[in-house]
Enzyme design. Sequence first.
Site, PDB file in Angstrom:
ATOM      1  N   GLY A  12       0.828  -1.201   0.000  1.00 54.98           N
ATOM      2  CA  GLY A  12       0.000   0.000   0.000  1.00 54.98           C
ATOM      3  C   GLY A  12       0.862   1.251   0.000  1.00 54.98           C
ATOM      4  N   LYS A  16      -0.895   5.420  -5.459  1.00 56.30           N
ATOM      5  CA  LYS A  16      -1.978   5.109  -6.405  1.00 56.30           C
ATOM      6  C   LYS A  16      -2.884   6.311  -6.635  1.00 56.30           C
ATOM      7  CE  LYS A  16      -3.372   1.691  -3.838  1.00 56.30           C
ATOM      8  NZ  LYS A  16      -2.291   1.660  -2.839  1.00 56.30           N
ATOM      9  N   ALA A  39      -8.128   3.093   3.765  1.00 61.26           N
ATOM     10  CA  ALA A  39      -7.282   3.645   2.696  1.00 61.26           C
ATOM     11  C   ALA A  39      -7.154   5.151   2.840  1.00 61.26           C
ATOM     12  CB  ALA A  39      -7.915   3.327   1.340  1.00 61.26           C
ATOM     13  N   HIS A  41      -5.955   8.010   0.070  1.00 60.05           N
ATOM     14  CA  HIS A  41      -5.390   8.321  -1.248  1.00 60.05           C
ATOM     15  C   HIS A  41      -5.116   9.813  -1.354  1.00 60.05           C
ATOM     16  CE1 HIS A  41      -7.254   4.360  -2.876  1.00 60.05           C
ATOM     17  NE2 HIS A  41      -6.168   4.169  -2.147  1.00 60.05           N
ATOM     18  N   GLN A 224      -5.012  -0.190  -0.663  1.00 64.26           N
ATOM     19  CA  GLN A 224      -3.955  -1.022  -0.064  1.00 64.26           C
ATOM     20  C   GLN A 224      -3.020  -1.570  -1.159  1.00 64.26           C
ATOM     21  OE1 GLN A 224      -7.414  -1.869   1.286  1.00 64.26           O
ATOM     22  NE2 GLN A 224      -6.991  -0.078   2.510  1.00 64.26           N
ATOM     23  N   ASP A 333      12.141  10.612  -7.306  1.00 64.07           N
ATOM     24  CA  ASP A 333      12.922  11.762  -6.827  1.00 64.07           C
ATOM     25  C   ASP A 333      13.377  11.620  -5.375  1.00 64.07           C
ATOM     26  OD1 ASP A 333       9.975  12.037  -6.629  1.00 64.07           O
ATOM     27  OD2 ASP A 333      10.505  13.750  -5.366  1.00 64.07           O
TER      28      ASP A 333
HETATM   29  P1  IMP Z   1      -6.871  -2.981   8.441  1.00 67.49           P
HETATM   30  O1  IMP Z   1      -7.042  -2.852   6.967  1.00 67.49           O
HETATM   31  O2  IMP Z   1      -7.267  -1.743   9.192  1.00 67.49           O
HETATM   32  O3  IMP Z   1      -7.519  -4.218   8.975  1.00 67.49           O
HETATM   33  O4  IMP Z   1      -5.292  -3.151   8.741  1.00 67.49           O
HETATM   34  C1  IMP Z   1      -4.592  -4.318   8.365  1.00 67.49           C
HETATM   35  C2  IMP Z   1      -3.171  -3.982   7.900  1.00 67.49           C
HETATM   36  O5  IMP Z   1      -3.254  -3.284   6.671  1.00 67.49           O
HETATM   37  C3  IMP Z   1      -2.398  -3.081   8.835  1.00 67.49           C
HETATM   38  O6  IMP Z   1      -1.033  -3.432   8.768  1.00 67.49           O
HETATM   39  C4  IMP Z   1      -2.594  -1.694   8.250  1.00 67.49           C
HETATM   40  O7  IMP Z   1      -1.551  -0.811   8.593  1.00 67.49           O
HETATM   41  C5  IMP Z   1      -2.564  -2.029   6.770  1.00 67.49           C
HETATM   42  N1  IMP Z   1      -3.301  -1.073   5.936  1.00 67.49           N
HETATM   43  C6  IMP Z   1      -4.634  -0.954   5.795  1.00 67.49           C
HETATM   44  N2  IMP Z   1      -4.947   0.020   4.919  1.00 67.49           N
HETATM   45  C7  IMP Z   1      -3.783   0.517   4.473  1.00 67.49           C
HETATM   46  C8  IMP Z   1      -3.438   1.520   3.504  1.00 67.49           C
HETATM   47  O8  IMP Z   1      -4.287   2.147   2.864  1.00 67.49           O
HETATM   48  N3  IMP Z   1      -2.112   1.729   3.311  1.00 67.49           N
HETATM   49  C9  IMP Z   1      -1.145   1.021   3.974  1.00 67.49           C
HETATM   50  N4  IMP Z   1      -1.413   0.079   4.874  1.00 67.49           N
HETATM   51  C10 IMP Z   1      -2.715  -0.181   5.123  1.00 67.49           C
END
Ligand code: IMP
Length: 428
Positions: A12, A16, A39, A41, A224, A333
């Site tokens: 993630g 994106k 998420a 974005h 993600q 960069d």
């Molecule tokens: P959950 O989606 O809140 O259940 O989290 C599960 C795992 O996914 C954790 O390690 C979060 O930090 C990671 N995670 C969930 N959404 C994102 C995102 O949009 N970007 C990066 N990591 C994410």
Amino acid sequence: MSNVVITGAQWGDEGKGKIVDLLTEEADYIVRYQGGHNAGHTVVIGDTEFILHLIPSGVLRKGKRCVIGNGVVIDPHALLAEIDGLKERGIGIKDNLFISSRAHIIMPYHCAIEKESEKLKGSLRIGTTGRGIGPTYADKMARVGIRVADLIDREVFREKLQVNLQEMNYFLERLYGVKGFVLDEVYDEYTGYAERLRGFAADTALLLNQAIKEGKNILFEGAQGTHLDVDHGTYPYVTSSNATAGGACTGTGVGPTKIDKVLGVVKAYTTRVGSGPFPTELQDKTGEFLRDKGREYGATTGRPRRCGWFDALTTSYAAKVNGFTEMAVTKLDVLDDLDEIKICVGYKYRGKRYDEMPSELKVLEGCEPVYESMAGWKASTAGLSEYGALPQKAQRYLARIEELIGVEIGIISTGFRRDETIILKKIF
Ligand code: IMP
């Protein structure tokens, strides 16, 4: 006419949002297919930054239709707050947003259960975003979830809520020793949300299939990344949905024969938020440098992201399970000032060499990365929009990534803004 899926190749936060915003210019429909407001974005337009959590990034361009598909889980409070926040900034949301009546609703008991369960797990906790995502998908699979269609039917909603609360309150009160929820309070709050959401609910599978029939361009916006996918990621340190390209079909009701391209978004280095294995993680000055220069702090929770070198094993695994047709490399960069840049091309674990990403967590946790080293280009690439203007060494770095992953690079991002982009290939 073209239908394109955009997915993250790492954990993630690959950038994106910017790529989706860029390609939205040529899309008619922008569709979220999984995840929820976990998420974040980030899109920068001119000098203004927008962080979108649930609403597809396409909403920032006029005349685009945005769809929240059945595979998404929706916290109505968070969604309405996002709609109101955008309205305050002059972005109107009315007949440009369609929400699947089959999408599942995140209820307050999901967040409460998740919070207590993470506490109970101690060092084995996932490090979730605390948004109730996992328990909502668990209820979906257990066939006790509440969908948008259920929420907007008062009778059905009350009946389902009553049954669910009996079970959830039992867990909360007896297992975790915390206060449960009162039926009437939750009912009143959520029927209020339902009234505001009713006008957006639609059979979005029918809507999208009709759009395809009419020759419209559809952009599927993954949230993600591949290694957070519940099937293909570093389980159990994953999110609870299918972030990979296949999720675009199950999460929207558009068949695989209708997908033309899968664009994998790849950061020029690697980051991860939350717990779980990360073979190329740098817990040193270079890691700190990447975090500071790349502004690597979670867009949703503000947590500092773990940073490390580019990993060709995790990325080429992502290329396979998603079927990438092109890649977009972002944040090039950020590497500008480094003397040396490394690429992980293998792992070593207990004397054995791995050339492909293994499924065993203990190997990923305990392996030594095998690195190839390249001299840094030590020149600014920030804001460049011509490939020829990139330093030779930066071109070599990108060519090596392309060679290792076996997928062509179609887009290179050199900054947050729309114009800070090198377009090598037309995606639509
Ligand atoms: P959950 O989606 O809140 O259940 O989290 C599960 C795992 O996914 C954790 O390690 C979060 O930090 C990671 N995670 C969930 N959404 C994102 C995102 O949009 N970007 C990066 N990591 C994410």
